[in-house]
Design a protein around this motif. Structure first.
Motif, PDB file in Angstrom:
ATOM      1  N   GLN A  27       1.192  -1.273  -0.174  1.00 43.71           N
ATOM      2  CA  GLN A  27       0.045  -0.340  -0.349  1.00 43.71           C
ATOM      3  C   GLN A  27       1.203   1.367  -0.117  1.00 43.71           C
ATOM      4  O   GLN A  27       0.732   2.439  -0.802  1.00 43.71           O
ATOM      5  CB  GLN A  27      -0.878   0.152   1.491  1.00 43.71           C
ATOM      6  CG  GLN A  27      -2.220   1.102   1.019  1.00 43.71           C
ATOM      7  CD  GLN A  27      -2.742   0.652  -0.517  1.00 43.71           C
ATOM      8  OE1 GLN A  27      -3.213  -0.142  -0.422  1.00 43.71           O
ATOM      9  NE2 GLN A  27      -3.333   2.241  -0.622  1.00 43.71           N
ATOM     10  N   ILE A  28       1.769   1.675   0.623  1.00 42.62           N
ATOM     11  CA  ILE A  28       2.583   2.178   0.772  1.00 42.62           C
ATOM     12  C   ILE A  28       3.657   2.843  -0.669  1.00 42.62           C
ATOM     13  O   ILE A  28       3.768   4.092  -0.779  1.00 42.62           O
ATOM     14  CB  ILE A  28       3.922   1.943   1.784  1.00 42.62           C
ATOM     15  CG1 ILE A  28       3.130   2.406   3.236  1.00 42.62           C
ATOM     16  CG2 ILE A  28       5.338   3.111   1.633  1.00 42.62           C
ATOM     17  CD1 ILE A  28       4.328   1.688   4.601  1.00 42.62           C
ATOM     18  N   THR A  29       4.261   1.743  -0.843  1.00 41.39           N
ATOM     19  CA  THR A  29       4.212   1.754  -2.487  1.00 41.39           C
ATOM     20  C   THR A  29       3.703   2.451  -3.651  1.00 41.39           C
ATOM     21  O   THR A  29       3.657   3.425  -4.759  1.00 41.39           O
ATOM     22  CB  THR A  29       4.941  -0.052  -3.171  1.00 41.39           C
ATOM     23  OG1 THR A  29       5.936  -0.439  -2.475  1.00 41.39           O
ATOM     24  CG2 THR A  29       5.272  -0.137  -4.529  1.00 41.39           C
ATOM     25  N   GLU A  30       2.168   1.722  -3.555  1.00 46.36           N
ATOM     26  CA  GLU A  30       1.135   2.876  -3.980  1.00 46.36           C
ATOM     27  C   GLU A  30       1.470   4.205  -4.278  1.00 46.36           C
ATOM     28  O   GLU A  30       0.393   4.288  -4.810  1.00 46.36           O
ATOM     29  CB  GLU A  30      -0.093   1.342  -4.017  1.00 46.36           C
ATOM     30  CG  GLU A  30      -0.808   0.549  -4.602  1.00 46.36           C
ATOM     31  CD  GLU A  30      -1.330  -0.431  -4.878  1.00 46.36           C
ATOM     32  OE1 GLU A  30      -2.268  -0.397  -4.542  1.00 46.36           O
ATOM     33  OE2 GLU A  30      -1.528  -1.189  -5.617  1.00 46.36           O
ATOM     34  N   ASN A  31       0.864   4.306  -2.698  1.00 39.58           N
ATOM     35  CA  ASN A  31       0.375   5.810  -2.466  1.00 39.58           C
ATOM     36  C   ASN A  31       1.508   6.679  -3.090  1.00 39.58           C
ATOM     37  O   ASN A  31       1.350   7.068  -3.300  1.00 39.58           O
ATOM     38  CB  ASN A  31       0.693   5.897  -0.948  1.00 39.58           C
ATOM     39  CG  ASN A  31      -0.730   5.254  -0.129  1.00 39.58           C
ATOM     40  OD1 ASN A  31      -2.014   4.200  -1.206  1.00 39.58           O
ATOM     41  ND2 ASN A  31      -0.935   4.450   1.098  1.00 39.58           N
ATOM     42  N   THR A  32       3.314   5.773  -3.005  1.00 42.03           N
ATOM     43  CA  THR A  32       4.391   6.598  -3.367  1.00 42.03           C
ATOM     44  C   THR A  32       4.320   7.180  -4.412  1.00 42.03           C
ATOM     45  O   THR A  32       4.145   8.154  -4.807  1.00 42.03           O
ATOM     46  CB  THR A  32       5.196   6.089  -2.564  1.00 42.03           C
ATOM     47  OG1 THR A  32       5.282   5.670  -1.121  1.00 42.03           O
ATOM     48  CG2 THR A  32       7.135   7.208  -2.949  1.00 42.03           C
ATOM     49  N   SER A  33       4.327   6.033  -5.383  1.00 33.87           N
ATOM     50  CA  SER A  33       3.856   5.596  -7.040  1.00 33.87           C
ATOM     51  C   SER A  33       2.838   7.025  -7.105  1.00 33.87           C
ATOM     52  O   SER A  33       2.756   7.866  -8.611  1.00 33.87           O
ATOM     53  CB  SER A  33       3.421   4.734  -7.356  1.00 33.87           C
ATOM     54  OG  SER A  33       3.114   4.333  -8.877  1.00 33.87           O
ATOM     55  N   GLN A  34       1.816   6.967  -6.426  1.00 39.26           N
ATOM     56  CA  GLN A  34       0.478   7.896  -7.005  1.00 39.26           C
ATOM     57  C   GLN A  34       1.076   9.085  -6.304  1.00 39.26           C
ATOM     58  O   GLN A  34       0.993  10.059  -7.269  1.00 39.26           O
ATOM     59  CB  GLN A  34      -0.633   7.544  -6.420  1.00 39.26           C
ATOM     60  CG  GLN A  34      -2.085   8.160  -6.301  1.00 39.26           C
ATOM     61  CD  GLN A  34      -2.867   7.551  -5.907  1.00 39.26           C
ATOM     62  OE1 GLN A  34      -3.620   6.795  -5.742  1.00 39.26           O
ATOM     63  NE2 GLN A  34      -4.200   8.018  -6.551  1.00 39.26           N
ATOM     64  N   ILE A  35       1.812   9.751  -5.511  1.00 40.08           N
ATOM     65  CA  ILE A  35       2.433  10.681  -5.225  1.00 40.08           C
ATOM     66  C   ILE A  35       2.990  11.437  -5.789  1.00 40.08           C
ATOM     67  O   ILE A  35       3.014  12.627  -7.083  1.00 40.08           O
ATOM     68  CB  ILE A  35       2.570  11.086  -3.588  1.00 40.08           C
ATOM     69  CG1 ILE A  35       1.341  11.024  -2.570  1.00 40.08           C
ATOM     70  CG2 ILE A  35       3.180  11.891  -3.212  1.00 40.08           C
ATOM     71  CD1 ILE A  35       1.682  10.331  -1.127  1.00 40.08           C
ATOM     72  N   LEU A  36       3.948  10.780  -6.847  1.00 38.40           N
ATOM     73  CA  LEU A  36       5.192  10.691  -7.458  1.00 38.40           C
ATOM     74  C   LEU A  36       4.854  10.997  -8.064  1.00 38.40           C
ATOM     75  O   LEU A  36       5.043  11.853  -9.456  1.00 38.40           O
ATOM     76  CB  LEU A  36       6.253   9.972  -7.362  1.00 38.40           C
ATOM     77  CG  LEU A  36       6.953   9.503  -6.081  1.00 38.40           C
ATOM     78  CD1 LEU A  36       7.947   8.740  -6.121  1.00 38.40           C
ATOM     79  CD2 LEU A  36       7.864  11.633  -5.491  1.00 38.40           C
ATOM     80  N   ARG A  37       3.850  10.054  -9.140  1.00 39.58           N
ATOM     81  CA  ARG A  37       3.413  10.435 -10.893  1.00 39.58           C
ATOM     82  C   ARG A  37       2.273  11.484 -10.536  1.00 39.58           C
ATOM     83  O   ARG A  37       1.779  11.695 -11.881  1.00 39.58           O
ATOM     84  CB  ARG A  37       2.673   9.448 -11.088  1.00 39.58           C
ATOM     85  CG  ARG A  37       3.682   8.360 -10.917  1.00 39.58           C
ATOM     86  CD  ARG A  37       2.851   6.177 -11.212  1.00 39.58           C
ATOM     87  NE  ARG A  37       4.007   5.141 -11.438  1.00 39.58           N
ATOM     88  CZ  ARG A  37       4.494   5.125 -12.626  1.00 39.58           C
ATOM     89  NH1 ARG A  37       4.487   5.887 -13.872  1.00 39.58           N
ATOM     90  NH2 ARG A  37       5.017   4.328 -12.891  1.00 39.58           N
ATOM     91  N   LYS A  38       2.052  12.034  -9.343  1.00 37.18           N
ATOM     92  CA  LYS A  38      -0.138  12.606  -9.613  1.00 37.18           C
ATOM     93  C   LYS A  38      -0.372  12.152 -10.901  1.00 37.18           C
ATOM     94  O   LYS A  38      -1.303  12.877 -10.743  1.00 37.18           O
ATOM     95  CB  LYS A  38       0.351  13.962 -10.080  1.00 37.18           C
ATOM     96  CG  LYS A  38       1.636  14.526  -9.288  1.00 37.18           C
ATOM     97  CD  LYS A  38       2.110  16.596  -9.315  1.00 37.18           C
ATOM     98  CE  LYS A  38       2.688  17.177  -8.485  1.00 37.18           C
ATOM     99  NZ  LYS A  38       4.279  17.557  -9.125  1.00 37.18           N
ATOM    100  N   ALA A  39      -0.357  10.654 -10.527  1.00 40.13           N
ATOM    101  CA  ALA A  39      -2.021   9.836 -11.046  1.00 40.13           C
ATOM    102  C   ALA A  39      -1.534   8.826 -10.401  1.00 40.13           C
ATOM    103  O   ALA A  39      -0.580   8.222 -10.131  1.00 40.13           O
ATOM    104  CB  ALA A  39      -1.028   9.811 -12.349  1.00 40.13           C
ATOM    105  N   ALA A  40      -2.421   7.274 -10.813  1.00 41.61           N
ATOM    106  CA  ALA A  40      -2.508   6.069 -10.598  1.00 41.61           C
ATOM    107  C   ALA A  40      -1.705   5.656 -10.425  1.00 41.61           C
ATOM    108  O   ALA A  40      -0.794   5.967 -11.655  1.00 41.61           O
ATOM    109  CB  ALA A  40      -3.821   5.538 -10.185  1.00 41.61           C
TER     110      ALA A  40
END
Length: 77
Positions: A27-40
């Protein structure tokens, strides 16, 4: 004999705890990815993460079936 049961209980706890850590880390990985990409995250990652999450939950349920982990992980979605 008592020590064998205590060791088994400890191993069940450790397996469950590792499954908890695994699901939270996904979940942390998905959240971080979303934050960095500014997209899902990419759909392929979401699908793969769901499969990995389910494997971790199956392992956790095998050794500690009556916890809130599955319910908690479902709330992440």
């Amino acid at each position: 004999m008592h020590q064998d049961e205590e060791t088994k209980e400890m191993l069940r706890d450790l397996i469950w705890l590792n499954a908890l850590i695994a699901t939270e880390l996904i979940q942390i990985t998905e959240n971080t990815s979303q934050i960095l990409r500014k997209a899902a995250p990419p759909e392929s990652c979401i699908v793969e993460h769901a499969a990995l999450r389910e494997t971790a939950l199956e392992i956790a349920d095998r050794y500690r079936p009556d916890t809130m982990l599955r319910q908690h992980v479902a709330e992440h979605q």
